[in-house]
Design a protein around this motif. Sequence first.
Motif, PDB file in Angstrom:
ATOM      1  N   TRP A   1       0.839  -1.204   0.000  1.00  0.00           N
ATOM      2  CA  TRP A   1       0.000   0.000   0.000  1.00  0.00           C
ATOM      3  C   TRP A   1       0.872   1.252   0.000  1.00  0.00           C
ATOM      4  O   TRP A   1       0.494   2.292  -0.538  1.00  0.00           O
ATOM      5  CB  TRP A   1      -0.951  -0.007   1.194  1.00  0.00           C
ATOM      6  N   LYS A   2       2.074   1.106   0.636  1.00  0.00           N
ATOM      7  CA  LYS A   2       2.977   2.254   0.695  1.00  0.00           C
ATOM      8  C   LYS A   2       3.385   2.669  -0.732  1.00  0.00           C
ATOM      9  O   LYS A   2       3.400   3.850  -1.073  1.00  0.00           O
ATOM     10  CB  LYS A   2       4.228   1.849   1.497  1.00  0.00           C
ATOM     11  N   SER A   3       3.681   1.660  -1.562  1.00  0.00           N
ATOM     12  CA  SER A   3       4.070   1.974  -2.950  1.00  0.00           C
ATOM     13  C   SER A   3       2.907   2.574  -3.728  1.00  0.00           C
ATOM     14  O   SER A   3       3.105   3.484  -4.537  1.00  0.00           O
ATOM     15  CB  SER A   3       4.570   0.716  -3.669  1.00  0.00           C
ATOM     16  N   VAL A   4       1.690   2.057  -3.468  1.00  0.00           N
ATOM     17  CA  VAL A   4       0.515   2.639  -4.134  1.00  0.00           C
ATOM     18  C   VAL A   4       0.425   4.121  -3.736  1.00  0.00           C
ATOM     19  O   VAL A   4       0.190   4.999  -4.577  1.00  0.00           O
ATOM     20  CB  VAL A   4      -0.787   1.893  -3.737  1.00  0.00           C
ATOM     21  N   GLY A   5       0.685   4.388  -2.448  1.00  0.00           N
ATOM     22  CA  GLY A   5       0.652   5.767  -1.946  1.00  0.00           C
ATOM     23  C   GLY A   5       1.713   6.623  -2.626  1.00  0.00           C
ATOM     24  O   GLY A   5       1.440   7.740  -3.056  1.00  0.00           O
ATOM     25  N   TYR A   6       2.934   6.072  -2.735  1.00  0.00           N
ATOM     26  CA  TYR A   6       4.023   6.837  -3.372  1.00  0.00           C
ATOM     27  C   TYR A   6       3.709   7.145  -4.827  1.00  0.00           C
ATOM     28  O   TYR A   6       3.905   8.267  -5.296  1.00  0.00           O
ATOM     29  CB  TYR A   6       5.338   6.052  -3.310  1.00  0.00           C
ATOM     30  N   VAL A   7       3.217   6.108  -5.538  1.00  0.00           N
ATOM     31  CA  VAL A   7       2.912   6.301  -6.964  1.00  0.00           C
ATOM     32  C   VAL A   7       1.805   7.342  -7.131  1.00  0.00           C
ATOM     33  O   VAL A   7       1.896   8.248  -7.962  1.00  0.00           O
ATOM     34  CB  VAL A   7       2.519   4.954  -7.627  1.00  0.00           C
ATOM     35  N   THR A   8       0.765   7.211  -6.286  1.00  0.00           N
ATOM     36  CA  THR A   8      -0.345   8.171  -6.361  1.00  0.00           C
ATOM     37  C   THR A   8       0.165   9.582  -6.051  1.00  0.00           C
ATOM     38  O   THR A   8      -0.179  10.547  -6.747  1.00  0.00           O
ATOM     39  CB  THR A   8      -1.461   7.775  -5.361  1.00  0.00           C
ATOM     40  N   GLY A   9       1.012   9.671  -5.016  1.00  0.00           N
ATOM     41  CA  GLY A   9       1.582  10.978  -4.646  1.00  0.00           C
ATOM     42  C   GLY A   9       2.416  11.542  -5.793  1.00  0.00           C
ATOM     43  O   GLY A   9       2.339  12.730  -6.112  1.00  0.00           O
ATOM     44  N   TRP A  10       3.179  10.672  -6.425  1.00  0.00           N
ATOM     45  CA  TRP A  10       4.061  11.093  -7.531  1.00  0.00           C
ATOM     46  C   TRP A  10       3.246  11.659  -8.699  1.00  0.00           C
ATOM     47  O   TRP A  10       3.525  12.749  -9.202  1.00  0.00           O
ATOM     48  CB  TRP A  10       4.891   9.883  -7.977  1.00  0.00           C
ATOM     49  N   PHE A  11       2.207  10.920  -9.091  1.00  0.00           N
ATOM     50  CA  PHE A  11       1.408  11.389 -10.233  1.00  0.00           C
ATOM     51  C   PHE A  11       0.562  12.608  -9.857  1.00  0.00           C
ATOM     52  O   PHE A  11       0.312  13.477 -10.687  1.00  0.00           O
ATOM     53  CB  PHE A  11       0.545  10.259 -10.816  1.00  0.00           C
ATOM     54  N   THR A  12       0.159  12.675  -8.585  1.00  0.00           N
ATOM     55  CA  THR A  12      -0.598  13.862  -8.133  1.00  0.00           C
ATOM     56  C   THR A  12       0.318  15.088  -8.187  1.00  0.00           C
ATOM     57  O   THR A  12      -0.087  16.176  -8.618  1.00  0.00           O
ATOM     58  CB  THR A  12      -1.134  13.652  -6.698  1.00  0.00           C
ATOM     59  N   PHE A  13       1.564  14.882  -7.774  1.00  0.00           N
ATOM     60  CA  PHE A  13       2.556  15.954  -7.830  1.00  0.00           C
ATOM     61  C   PHE A  13       2.729  16.431  -9.282  1.00  0.00           C
ATOM     62  O   PHE A  13       2.753  17.639  -9.568  1.00  0.00           O
ATOM     63  CB  PHE A  13       3.876  15.421  -7.259  1.00  0.00           C
ATOM     64  N   GLN A  14       2.797  15.480 -10.214  1.00  0.00           N
ATOM     65  CA  GLN A  14       2.932  15.843 -11.631  1.00  0.00           C
ATOM     66  C   GLN A  14       1.686  16.589 -12.124  1.00  0.00           C
ATOM     67  O   GLN A  14       1.786  17.518 -12.925  1.00  0.00           O
ATOM     68  CB  GLN A  14       3.159  14.584 -12.497  1.00  0.00           C
ATOM     69  N   ALA A  15       0.523  16.155 -11.630  1.00  0.00           N
ATOM     70  CA  ALA A  15      -0.723  16.828 -12.027  1.00  0.00           C
ATOM     71  C   ALA A  15      -0.713  18.274 -11.520  1.00  0.00           C
ATOM     72  O   ALA A  15      -1.089  19.207 -12.249  1.00  0.00           O
ATOM     73  CB  ALA A  15      -1.924  16.076 -11.465  1.00  0.00           C
ATOM     74  N   ILE A  16      -0.233  18.468 -10.271  1.00  0.00           N
ATOM     75  CA  ILE A  16      -0.180  19.832  -9.702  1.00  0.00           C
ATOM     76  C   ILE A  16       0.773  20.692 -10.525  1.00  0.00           C
ATOM     77  O   ILE A  16       0.471  21.837 -10.880  1.00  0.00           O
ATOM     78  CB  ILE A  16       0.225  19.793  -8.205  1.00  0.00           C
ATOM     79  N   LEU A  17       1.951  20.108 -10.868  1.00  0.00           N
ATOM     80  CA  LEU A  17       2.919  20.874 -11.674  1.00  0.00           C
ATOM     81  C   LEU A  17       2.299  21.302 -13.006  1.00  0.00           C
ATOM     82  O   LEU A  17       2.537  22.412 -13.490  1.00  0.00           O
ATOM     83  CB  LEU A  17       4.177  20.037 -11.939  1.00  0.00           C
ATOM     84  N   SER A  18       1.499  20.396 -13.593  1.00  0.00           N
ATOM     85  CA  SER A  18       0.912  20.725 -14.903  1.00  0.00           C
ATOM     86  C   SER A  18      -0.161  21.807 -14.793  1.00  0.00           C
ATOM     87  O   SER A  18      -0.544  22.408 -15.800  1.00  0.00           O
ATOM     88  CB  SER A  18       0.334  19.467 -15.565  1.00  0.00           C
ATOM     89  N   MET A  19      -0.659  22.044 -13.564  1.00  0.00           N
ATOM     90  CA  MET A  19      -1.701  23.072 -13.401  1.00  0.00           C
ATOM     91  C   MET A  19      -1.129  24.452 -13.085  1.00  0.00           C
ATOM     92  O   MET A  19      -1.838  25.450 -13.113  1.00  0.00           O
ATOM     93  CB  MET A  19      -2.645  22.671 -12.256  1.00  0.00           C
ATOM     94  N   LEU A  20       0.175  24.492 -12.741  1.00  0.00           N
ATOM     95  CA  LEU A  20       0.761  25.777 -12.334  1.00  0.00           C
ATOM     96  C   LEU A  20       0.747  26.783 -13.491  1.00  0.00           C
ATOM     97  O   LEU A  20       1.044  26.426 -14.629  1.00  0.00           O
ATOM     98  CB  LEU A  20       2.202  25.570 -11.860  1.00  0.00           C
ATOM     99  N   PRO A  21       0.410  28.020 -13.195  1.00  0.00           N
ATOM    100  CA  PRO A  21       0.333  29.024 -14.277  1.00  0.00           C
ATOM    101  C   PRO A  21       1.714  29.528 -14.697  1.00  0.00           C
ATOM    102  O   PRO A  21       1.983  30.717 -14.716  1.00  0.00           O
ATOM    103  CB  PRO A  21      -0.519  30.135 -13.659  1.00  0.00           C
TER     104      PRO A  21
END
Length: 449
Positions: free
Chosen positions: A86-106
């Motif tokens: 579950w920890k890896s699922v958390g890391y992967v989700t966190g990683w892609f969420t981080f990428q999603a946030i970066l893609s939203m930055l103006p």
Amino acid sequence: MEKITKRKPIKLKTNNSQEKDNEVEDKPISKLFMIAKFCVSLPLNLVSVSFPVIFICGLHFSCMSKNACTFLKMPQFPEFSKFFSWKSVGYVTGWFTFQAILSMLPIGKLVAGPRLDDQKKLHYRLNGLSSLIFTMAIFVYTTYFRKIPENYYKDNYISFITGSFIYILLISLVVLVHSRYTGSTKYGNSSGRLIEDFIYGCTVNARLFDGILDLKVFAFKAGFISWAVINIGYLLEAVETSGLMGTLDKNPSLLILVVLQLWYVLDAMIFEEALLYTASLSSEKIGYMFYYSVLCFFPFFCSLQAKYLFLFPRSLSWQYYIVAVFLYVIGYCIYRTSVQQKFNFRKDPHQAKVSGVKFILTANQKDILVDGWWSVVRHPNYLGDWMMCCSWGILCGFTHGIPWLWPVSLLGMLIGMAIRDDAKCKQKYGSSWEEYRKLVKHKMLPYIF
Ligand code: NDP
């Protein structure tokens, strides 16, 4: 060359399959048939959803240690805890969420993308390059200064693959619900069958948070960036073990491979706007298969060559390096110039035409470019891409099959894509495409295919 034809508006496909399904549902006998069909197709669909991930995991098992990067030996299967945590699922989700946030930055330019089926143009923020630089800086910092336990990535690699599988299932579900809820399936993209829509997608674009998060473009960039990060991880570890000079001496192949692949990713981010005009981003549907290819295939399959060289350091004779780098440079020039020629033609056709670019006028809203690389073969970008991929195979030598899996499968994939795209363009442009086929006879390889 130019054919004067009156433009006709694009006729939008209607969702006939759904209408047919609704008709069928009214008949009671057909309900039984539908249930039976569902029961038969369910295991088949489960296999088609899980097989690609099992395949990638299998390849990593076959390339786990210095003694086993081969097809000929049965791989050593790790204990279950290596498959899933579950920890890896958390890391992967966190990683892609981080990428999603970066893609939203103006940060970066806001541009209008290509015209869609509904004739609208979406706006995109070009921040792929800043996302790549920022992510790299954080990754190198946390790895080099040991903010993350030693060997953490290596020990948890397989569970990262299964973690990304779970993430892909979830995001595909979000897109499915979102596209049905917002009605973005109405342009004839839905098959009318839920599982098929989930696997192959039923919409071309999906956006959340008032359009700020583009669920397709963000994933495309995240896949590229993840691949670059994994490659840099292997290089950093090799440098840490043998030093920079030691790596140059014992494993120059790894160093050159990572530099060339990093340039490929960097190029995609620098010319991010041109990416928006590829068929993958402008007209293909987003479903499980799309997310699998960008969030699992890119990071975990494309990095296999670097993993192989990390495990099997290679110092080949200089002729290999000359051939590999030469092939890469030629392939890159073909790829980049052809992508740019088509992008300029699609983005501002009027400007391209007044500057003397040759084209075939069609009855569609768009015309066909017959200039530059597009007058040599009908898919010059595929040719360039494949040449670059072969150059990476050469850097790994010819003693194992694993590093050659990608060039071989890419060739198969590109041949399939070229055939499908040809059929699609024939449907879209009719006799104008026939005329183009007569002028430019080969799809990808001059005089061969
Ligand atoms: P392409 O950029 O090849 O797009 C194809 C579309 O371009 C056609 O549908 C048509 O769309 C337009 N087009 C084709 N010919 C012409 C012409 N002569 N004049 C004007 N327009 C034309 O996109 P793909 O998504 O197929 O490929 C994108 C890239 O991804 C490729 O470079 C490919 O090599 C790469 N790729 C890489 C992989 C890897 O593992 N490295 C895997 C798969 C793909 P329209 O008319 O609607 O504009």
